[in-house]
Design an enzyme around this catalytic site. Sequence first.
Site, PDB file in Angstrom:
ATOM      1  N   ASP A  11       0.872  -1.159   0.000  1.00  0.00           N
ATOM      2  CA  ASP A  11       0.000   0.000   0.000  1.00  0.00           C
ATOM      3  C   ASP A  11       0.920   1.224   0.000  1.00  0.00           C
ATOM      4  O   ASP A  11       2.114   1.109   0.312  1.00  0.00           O
ATOM      5  CB  ASP A  11      -0.888  -0.023   1.255  1.00  0.00           C
ATOM      6  CG  ASP A  11      -1.750   1.213   1.373  1.00  0.00           C
ATOM      7  OD1 ASP A  11      -2.405   1.584   0.386  1.00  0.00           O
ATOM      8  OD2 ASP A  11      -1.754   1.820   2.456  1.00  0.00           O
ATOM      9  N   ASP A  13      -0.055   5.132   1.023  1.00  0.00           N
ATOM     10  CA  ASP A  13      -0.267   6.042   2.150  1.00  0.00           C
ATOM     11  C   ASP A  13      -0.387   5.277   3.459  1.00  0.00           C
ATOM     12  O   ASP A  13      -1.229   4.390   3.597  1.00  0.00           O
ATOM     13  CB  ASP A  13      -1.523   6.889   1.911  1.00  0.00           C
ATOM     14  CG  ASP A  13      -1.380   7.776   0.695  1.00  0.00           C
ATOM     15  OD1 ASP A  13      -0.482   8.622   0.699  1.00  0.00           O
ATOM     16  OD2 ASP A  13      -2.144   7.593  -0.268  1.00  0.00           O
ATOM     17  N   THR A 105      -2.531   0.930  -4.483  1.00  0.00           N
ATOM     18  CA  THR A 105      -3.115   2.022  -3.722  1.00  0.00           C
ATOM     19  C   THR A 105      -4.571   2.266  -4.083  1.00  0.00           C
ATOM     20  O   THR A 105      -5.002   1.979  -5.203  1.00  0.00           O
ATOM     21  CB  THR A 105      -2.307   3.324  -3.949  1.00  0.00           C
ATOM     22  OG1 THR A 105      -2.929   4.410  -3.259  1.00  0.00           O
ATOM     23  CG2 THR A 105      -2.226   3.673  -5.438  1.00  0.00           C
ATOM     24  N   SER A 106      -5.311   2.835  -3.138  1.00  0.00           N
ATOM     25  CA  SER A 106      -6.703   3.200  -3.387  1.00  0.00           C
ATOM     26  C   SER A 106      -6.822   4.587  -4.010  1.00  0.00           C
ATOM     27  O   SER A 106      -7.917   5.007  -4.392  1.00  0.00           O
ATOM     28  CB  SER A 106      -7.507   3.162  -2.079  1.00  0.00           C
ATOM     29  OG  SER A 106      -7.574   1.849  -1.574  1.00  0.00           O
ATOM     30  N   LYS A 136     -10.311  -2.045  -2.379  1.00  0.00           N
ATOM     31  CA  LYS A 136     -10.153  -2.701  -1.085  1.00  0.00           C
ATOM     32  C   LYS A 136     -11.363  -2.368  -0.211  1.00  0.00           C
ATOM     33  O   LYS A 136     -11.833  -1.236  -0.245  1.00  0.00           O
ATOM     34  CB  LYS A 136      -8.881  -2.206  -0.395  1.00  0.00           C
ATOM     35  CG  LYS A 136      -7.599  -2.354  -1.221  1.00  0.00           C
ATOM     36  CD  LYS A 136      -6.448  -1.584  -0.557  1.00  0.00           C
ATOM     37  CE  LYS A 136      -5.218  -1.535  -1.441  1.00  0.00           C
ATOM     38  NZ  LYS A 136      -4.134  -0.732  -0.846  1.00  0.00           N
ATOM     39  N   ASP A 161      -1.402  -0.842   6.202  1.00  0.00           N
ATOM     40  CA  ASP A 161      -1.659  -0.217   7.497  1.00  0.00           C
ATOM     41  C   ASP A 161      -3.144  -0.125   7.814  1.00  0.00           C
ATOM     42  O   ASP A 161      -3.515   0.223   8.934  1.00  0.00           O
ATOM     43  CB  ASP A 161      -1.081   1.207   7.519  1.00  0.00           C
ATOM     44  CG  ASP A 161      -1.808   2.119   6.540  1.00  0.00           C
ATOM     45  OD1 ASP A 161      -2.421   3.103   6.980  1.00  0.00           O
ATOM     46  OD2 ASP A 161      -1.781   1.839   5.326  1.00  0.00           O
TER      47      ASP A 161
END
Length: 215
Positions: A11, A13, A105-106, A136, A161
């Site tokens: 991931d 961030d 990443t989102s 996700k 995270d």
Amino acid sequence: MKIQADALLFDNDGTLVSSLESVYRCWTRWAEEYGITAEEFARVELHGRPAAEIAADLLPADRVPEAVVRIEQLEVEDVEGGVHLLPGTRALLDSVPADRWAVVTSATRRLAEARLDEAGIRPKTLIAADDITRGKPDPEPFLLAARRLGVDPARCVVFEDAPAGLQAGRSAGMTTVALTTTHQAAELHADVVVDDLSAVSALVTDGGVEISVGG
């Protein structure tokens, strides 16, 4: 703990970099612009989810596309000085060949590339919100990353995270390593939990990548 893998999926961030201050600054301004109350905003989980899903939780469907464009604009404009590497990121990425890791990443590709560039990270493989149909906690983003890297999902290790990202990794059949950079350990369901990437090292072998994880 040692984990044998073919690829590492990160991931961004909260895992590789921190942009939390920027995220909350931009989303707070966005909420004010769209007339969303503090109470409504507080009920929505921001971290680890695509902006379109967050906006859909707070606004009528016909306003979501415009609202997503606006939050992306705010966040891209806030990148300079709003992103920094988290402990262990540089050393770990430098120890693994570019074709053995990906960022999943989102964020949209535009925003993800802006944040990664600000931090000096240039992944060969990047899976962003634009690349998938289900974000996700659905496993789609991580499964797509495995396909792009040409590896078996079962031989991938996910570093995350956020609970949503860890759920996505588990659903993809991957080993999960949780970082307590944005959530308490009790909130994170993973194979192993560490403070940050400084607890992780990697050794490239003939059989793939041997990952050592400490507490």
